[in-house]
Structures are given as C-alpha cells and as structure tokens.
Design an enzyme around this catalytic site. Structure first.
Site, PDB file in Angstrom:
ATOM      1  N   ARG A   1       0.846  -1.208   0.000  1.00  0.00           N
ATOM      2  CA  ARG A   1       0.000   0.000   0.000  1.00  0.00           C
ATOM      3  C   ARG A   1       0.871   1.245   0.000  1.00  0.00           C
ATOM      4  O   ARG A   1       2.080   1.179   0.237  1.00  0.00           O
ATOM      5  CB  ARG A   1      -0.887   0.029   1.257  1.00  0.00           C
TER       6      ARG A   1
ATOM      7  N   ASP B   1       6.702 -10.157   8.592  1.00  0.00           N
ATOM      8  CA  ASP B   1       6.670  -9.114   9.621  1.00  0.00           C
ATOM      9  C   ASP B   1       8.096  -8.591   9.807  1.00  0.00           C
ATOM     10  O   ASP B   1       8.972  -9.324  10.275  1.00  0.00           O
ATOM     11  CB  ASP B   1       6.132  -9.717  10.924  1.00  0.00           C
ATOM     12  N   VAL B   2       8.307  -7.332   9.448  1.00  0.00           N
ATOM     13  CA  VAL B   2       9.675  -6.779   9.510  1.00  0.00           C
ATOM     14  C   VAL B   2      10.215  -6.747  10.944  1.00  0.00           C
ATOM     15  O   VAL B   2      11.423  -6.646  11.153  1.00  0.00           O
ATOM     16  CB  VAL B   2       9.765  -5.362   8.884  1.00  0.00           C
TER      17      VAL B   2
ATOM     18  N   ASN C   1      10.850   0.530   3.922  1.00  0.00           N
ATOM     19  CA  ASN C   1       9.717   1.468   3.891  1.00  0.00           C
ATOM     20  C   ASN C   1       8.642   1.158   4.932  1.00  0.00           C
ATOM     21  O   ASN C   1       7.961   2.083   5.384  1.00  0.00           O
ATOM     22  CB  ASN C   1       9.104   1.437   2.479  1.00  0.00           C
TER      23      ASN C   1
ATOM     24  N   SER D   1      11.233  10.216   8.027  1.00  0.00           N
ATOM     25  CA  SER D   1      10.102  11.150   8.024  1.00  0.00           C
ATOM     26  C   SER D   1      10.600  12.512   8.500  1.00  0.00           C
ATOM     27  O   SER D   1      11.541  12.571   9.320  1.00  0.00           O
ATOM     28  CB  SER D   1       9.008  10.672   8.990  1.00  0.00           C
TER      29      SER D   1
ATOM     30  N   TYR E   1       7.017   7.503  17.282  1.00  0.00           N
ATOM     31  CA  TYR E   1       7.255   7.576  15.833  1.00  0.00           C
ATOM     32  C   TYR E   1       8.483   8.447  15.526  1.00  0.00           C
ATOM     33  O   TYR E   1       9.351   8.073  14.738  1.00  0.00           O
ATOM     34  CB  TYR E   1       6.000   8.144  15.165  1.00  0.00           C
TER      35      TYR E   1
ATOM     36  N   ALA F   1      10.988   9.208  17.473  1.00  0.00           N
ATOM     37  CA  ALA F   1      12.213   8.532  17.930  1.00  0.00           C
ATOM     38  C   ALA F   1      12.635   7.466  16.918  1.00  0.00           C
ATOM     39  O   ALA F   1      13.819   7.338  16.587  1.00  0.00           O
ATOM     40  CB  ALA F   1      11.990   7.910  19.302  1.00  0.00           C
TER      41      ALA F   1
ATOM     42  N   LYS G   1      12.012   7.387  13.707  1.00  0.00           N
ATOM     43  CA  LYS G   1      12.469   7.975  12.439  1.00  0.00           C
ATOM     44  C   LYS G   1      13.795   8.725  12.606  1.00  0.00           C
ATOM     45  O   LYS G   1      14.645   8.712  11.716  1.00  0.00           O
ATOM     46  CB  LYS G   1      11.384   8.898  11.871  1.00  0.00           C
TER      47      LYS G   1
ATOM     48  N   ILE H   1       2.194  13.096   3.165  1.00  0.00           N
ATOM     49  CA  ILE H   1       1.890  12.398   1.911  1.00  0.00           C
ATOM     50  C   ILE H   1       0.514  11.732   2.027  1.00  0.00           C
ATOM     51  O   ILE H   1       0.208  11.121   3.060  1.00  0.00           O
ATOM     52  CB  ILE H   1       2.963  11.302   1.634  1.00  0.00           C
TER      53      ILE H   1
HETATM   54  P1  NDP Z   1       0.687   2.837   4.840  1.00  0.00           P
HETATM   55  O1  NDP Z   1       0.062   2.637   6.187  1.00  0.00           O
HETATM   56  O2  NDP Z   1      -0.148   3.348   3.730  1.00  0.00           O
HETATM   57  O3  NDP Z   1       1.376   1.454   4.368  1.00  0.00           O
HETATM   58  C1  NDP Z   1       2.245   0.787   5.231  1.00  0.00           C
HETATM   59  C2  NDP Z   1       2.840  -0.412   4.537  1.00  0.00           C
HETATM   60  O4  NDP Z   1       3.742  -1.041   5.479  1.00  0.00           O
HETATM   61  C3  NDP Z   1       1.793  -1.451   4.175  1.00  0.00           C
HETATM   62  O5  NDP Z   1       2.193  -2.131   2.999  1.00  0.00           O
HETATM   63  C4  NDP Z   1       1.841  -2.406   5.366  1.00  0.00           C
HETATM   64  O6  NDP Z   1       1.437  -3.716   5.051  1.00  0.00           O
HETATM   65  C5  NDP Z   1       3.326  -2.405   5.671  1.00  0.00           C
HETATM   66  N1  NDP Z   1       3.622  -2.824   7.034  1.00  0.00           N
HETATM   67  C6  NDP Z   1       3.194  -2.270   8.186  1.00  0.00           C
HETATM   68  N2  NDP Z   1       3.677  -2.967   9.238  1.00  0.00           N
HETATM   69  C7  NDP Z   1       4.436  -3.969   8.719  1.00  0.00           C
HETATM   70  C8  NDP Z   1       5.190  -5.028   9.286  1.00  0.00           C
HETATM   71  N3  NDP Z   1       5.276  -5.202  10.617  1.00  0.00           N
HETATM   72  N4  NDP Z   1       5.831  -5.874   8.465  1.00  0.00           N
HETATM   73  C9  NDP Z   1       5.753  -5.720   7.115  1.00  0.00           C
HETATM   74  N5  NDP Z   1       5.053  -4.752   6.510  1.00  0.00           N
HETATM   75  C10 NDP Z   1       4.394  -3.883   7.316  1.00  0.00           C
HETATM   76  O7  NDP Z   1       1.944   3.764   5.113  1.00  0.00           O
HETATM   77  P2  NDP Z   1       2.588   4.922   4.192  1.00  0.00           P
HETATM   78  O8  NDP Z   1       2.684   4.449   2.804  1.00  0.00           O
HETATM   79  O9  NDP Z   1       1.917   6.186   4.494  1.00  0.00           O
HETATM   80  O10 NDP Z   1       4.050   5.020   4.847  1.00  0.00           O
HETATM   81  C11 NDP Z   1       5.158   4.300   4.315  1.00  0.00           C
HETATM   82  C12 NDP Z   1       6.410   4.767   5.026  1.00  0.00           C
HETATM   83  O11 NDP Z   1       6.571   6.177   4.842  1.00  0.00           O
HETATM   84  C13 NDP Z   1       6.383   4.537   6.535  1.00  0.00           C
HETATM   85  O12 NDP Z   1       7.658   4.184   6.996  1.00  0.00           O
HETATM   86  C14 NDP Z   1       5.976   5.891   7.063  1.00  0.00           C
HETATM   87  O13 NDP Z   1       6.412   6.078   8.393  1.00  0.00           O
HETATM   88  C15 NDP Z   1       6.693   6.800   6.097  1.00  0.00           C
HETATM   89  N6  NDP Z   1       6.134   8.142   6.030  1.00  0.00           N
HETATM   90  C16 NDP Z   1       4.839   8.354   5.626  1.00  0.00           C
HETATM   91  C17 NDP Z   1       4.338   9.645   5.587  1.00  0.00           C
HETATM   92  C18 NDP Z   1       2.947   9.952   5.145  1.00  0.00           C
HETATM   93  O14 NDP Z   1       2.556  11.143   5.222  1.00  0.00           O
HETATM   94  N7  NDP Z   1       2.166   8.999   4.674  1.00  0.00           N
HETATM   95  C19 NDP Z   1       5.153  10.807   5.985  1.00  0.00           C
HETATM   96  C20 NDP Z   1       6.497  10.452   6.384  1.00  0.00           C
HETATM   97  C21 NDP Z   1       6.954   9.164   6.389  1.00  0.00           C
HETATM   98  P3  NDP Z   1      -0.027  -4.252   5.541  1.00  0.00           P
HETATM   99  O15 NDP Z   1      -1.032  -3.365   4.922  1.00  0.00           O
HETATM  100  O16 NDP Z   1      -0.066  -5.652   5.099  1.00  0.00           O
HETATM  101  O17 NDP Z   1       0.005  -4.102   7.045  1.00  0.00           O
END
Ligand code: NDP
Length: 247
Positions: free
Chosen positions: A15, A63-64, A90, A142, A155, A157, A159, A188
């Site tokens: 996603r 699971d990361v 990511n 972030s 969060y 801490a 990042k 975003i």
């Molecule tokens: P989303 O919540 O839209 O997507 C998160 C993704 O990470 C999903 O594919 C989810 O998979 C996966 N995920 C979550 N937990 C785990 C886990 N334990 N193991 C494996 N996969 C996992 O997040 P964003 O796209 O918004 O964010 C992506 C990155 O960008 C993150 O690191 C976020 O902190 C960073 N970011 C985002 C911002 C924003 O404004 N959106 C701003 C700054 C940074 P599933 O759906 O299967 O759980």
C-alpha cells in the site's frame, strides 16, 4: 526477459508509498520483491500490476519486526529472483498518543516495526552486500524524525533513529561501494494520513510552502533516482520530500 535486471526489495510494498516505490522500481527495470504484514488482497493486486509491466515479482507476508522471518524472506527472494542489489526499508506504522497516555505496547510496536525492522533487513543483507559491492539501501524516515511532532514521541524517535542509522552505516560500508541514504517524506496522501481529522490536514497543508499534500509518486521518484547509477556519488544523505514544510 530481465536477465540482467537488478533485484530490488521493498518492505511494506502492498500500500501507499511502498506500493508506489515497488511499481516505480519495476518500471525502472528491476525485478521486485516486496513484503507486507496483514491483508493479502492489496499485495496480490500490486504483484499483478508489476507483472503487467513485464517485470518479475516475488511477494509474501513477512513481519519486519521478526528477525527470523526477515532472514527467511530474504533467502526466498534470492532463490526466486537472484542476488539483491537494492533494499528499500519502507514499512512503518504509527501509534499516536501524548507521552502521558502512551503505554509501553504503543512505544514498542512502533520501534519494533520502524527502527528494528530497518535494522533487521540491513543486518540480514549487509554481509552479502559487502561481498558483492555496488549495492544501495534507501531508508524511509520522516520529517517527523527531523523536527519532532507532539503525540508522536515513539514515531519521531523511530524515524530520528533511522536517520542516525543511515548516516552511520553509510560511513561504515562506503568503502565497499555500498550507498545508504534516507528519504524523509512530509505530509503524503496515503492510508496512514487518511484517518487524520480534516482540520488537522488543512492546518498541516497551510505550513507547506507548495500548499498541497505530497503524492506517493513524489516519494517514489526520488527513491528511483537514489536506487539508480545516476546517484552513484550520493551517500549518507537525508532527502526531505515535504513541499517545503519547514521553510
Ligand atoms: P501505509 O500505512 O499506507 O502502508 C504501510 C505499509 O507497510 C503497508 O504495505 C503495510 O502492510 C506495511 N507494514 C506495516 N507494518 C508492517 C510489518 N510489521 N511488516 C511488514 N510490513 C508492514 O503507510 P505509508 O505508505 O503512508 O508510509 C510508508 C512509510 O513512509 C512509513 O515508513 C511511514 O512512516 C513513512 N512516512 C509516511 C508519511 C505519510 O505522510 N504517509 C510521511 C512520512 C513518512 P499491511 O497493509 O499488510 O500491514
């Protein structure tokens, strides 16, 4: 097809930003592996989209936060697609609460996924990267890790930790030709930000010089550049993709 293509791994590719990065790296000619954590439907659709671009793809749940699961995922990626050249950390989550109300589980969950997840993927790949050389890592941090946000101590801490980790690792492995950079997105539009109240969003957008939220493609484009040979003299940097949020 794609016999000389490099293999890119994206965590959390089902996603949001990770999905856009995985698809962009496929467009760039990589074979792409990605993992996700919960629902399979979105991941299956991303995999289909990547295949429709003519790229090879491998994806499954991982699971990361679980180091053994990460090692087994990476071994499976190598088996299916070949040696990994590009790693994009990511996957990330939020569990927002003011510190006075934050329970230990919310603290630990965010550190485990965001920071420890990045450690797990880098730790499990780094020896192989050092042997093969000319590899590249991009960690998604972030702006929250640069400036801090109230109700996000966990969060921020995690990042800020990713930024320190990125700079340290860049110095440690630069001599092996491995580049390590971070991208720090601002605000975003993804599922992560969709749940925010409308007034919080409009207040945040007011602080952005470009007066709009960023798109997932805004982030994917810089990751695409950093993963390419066009960025071959860039390491240890943190690139803010935030529309000028702090100007
Ligand atoms: P989303 O919540 O839209 O997507 C998160 C993704 O990470 C999903 O594919 C989810 O998979 C996966 N995920 C979550 N937990 C785990 C886990 N334990 N193991 C494996 N996969 C996992 O997040 P964003 O796209 O918004 O964010 C992506 C990155 O960008 C993150 O690191 C976020 O902190 C960073 N970011 C985002 C911002 C924003 O404004 N959106 C701003 C700054 C940074 P599933 O759906 O299967 O759980």
């Amino acid at each position: 097809m794609q016999e000389n293509a490099r293999v890119a791994v994206v965590t959390g590719g089902s996603r949001g930003i990770g999905r856009a990065i995985a698809i962009q790296l496929a467009r760039d000619g990589h074979r792409v592996a990605f993992c996700h954590q919960s629902e399979d439907g979105p991941a299956t659709r991303v995999a289909e989209e990547i295949r429709s671009l003519g790229a090879q793809v491998y994806n499954r749940r991982c699971d990361v936060a679980d180091f053994d699961a990460v090692k087994s995922f990476l071994a499976a990626v190598e088996e299916h697609l070949g040696p990994i050249s590009v790693l994009v950390n990511n996957a990330g989550i939020v569990r927002d609460k003011p510190l006075v109300l934050m329970d230990y589980d919310a603290w630990k969950a965010v550190i485990d996924v965001n920071l420890n997840g990045t450690f797990h993927f880098c730790r499990a790949s780094i020896l192989d990267f050092m042997k093969r050389k000319t590899r590249c890592i991009v960690n998604i941090a972030s702006v929250a890790g640069v400036y801090g946000n109230p109700a996000q101590t966990n969060y921020c801490a995690s990042k800020a930790g990713i930024i320190g980790f990125t700079r340290a690792l860049a110095k440690e492995v630069g001599g092996y030709g491995i580049r390590v950079n971070a991208v720090a997105p601002g605000f975003i539009a993804t599922d992560m930000t969709e749940s925010l109240p409308a007034d919080v969003v409009s207040e945040a957008v007011k602080r952005v010089a470009l007066k709009r939220m960023g798109t997932v493609q805004d982030v994917a484009d810089i990751v695409s550049f950093l993963a390419s040979d066009r960025a071959s003299y860039i390491t240890g940097q943190v690139f803010q993709v935030d529309g000028g949020i702090a100007l």
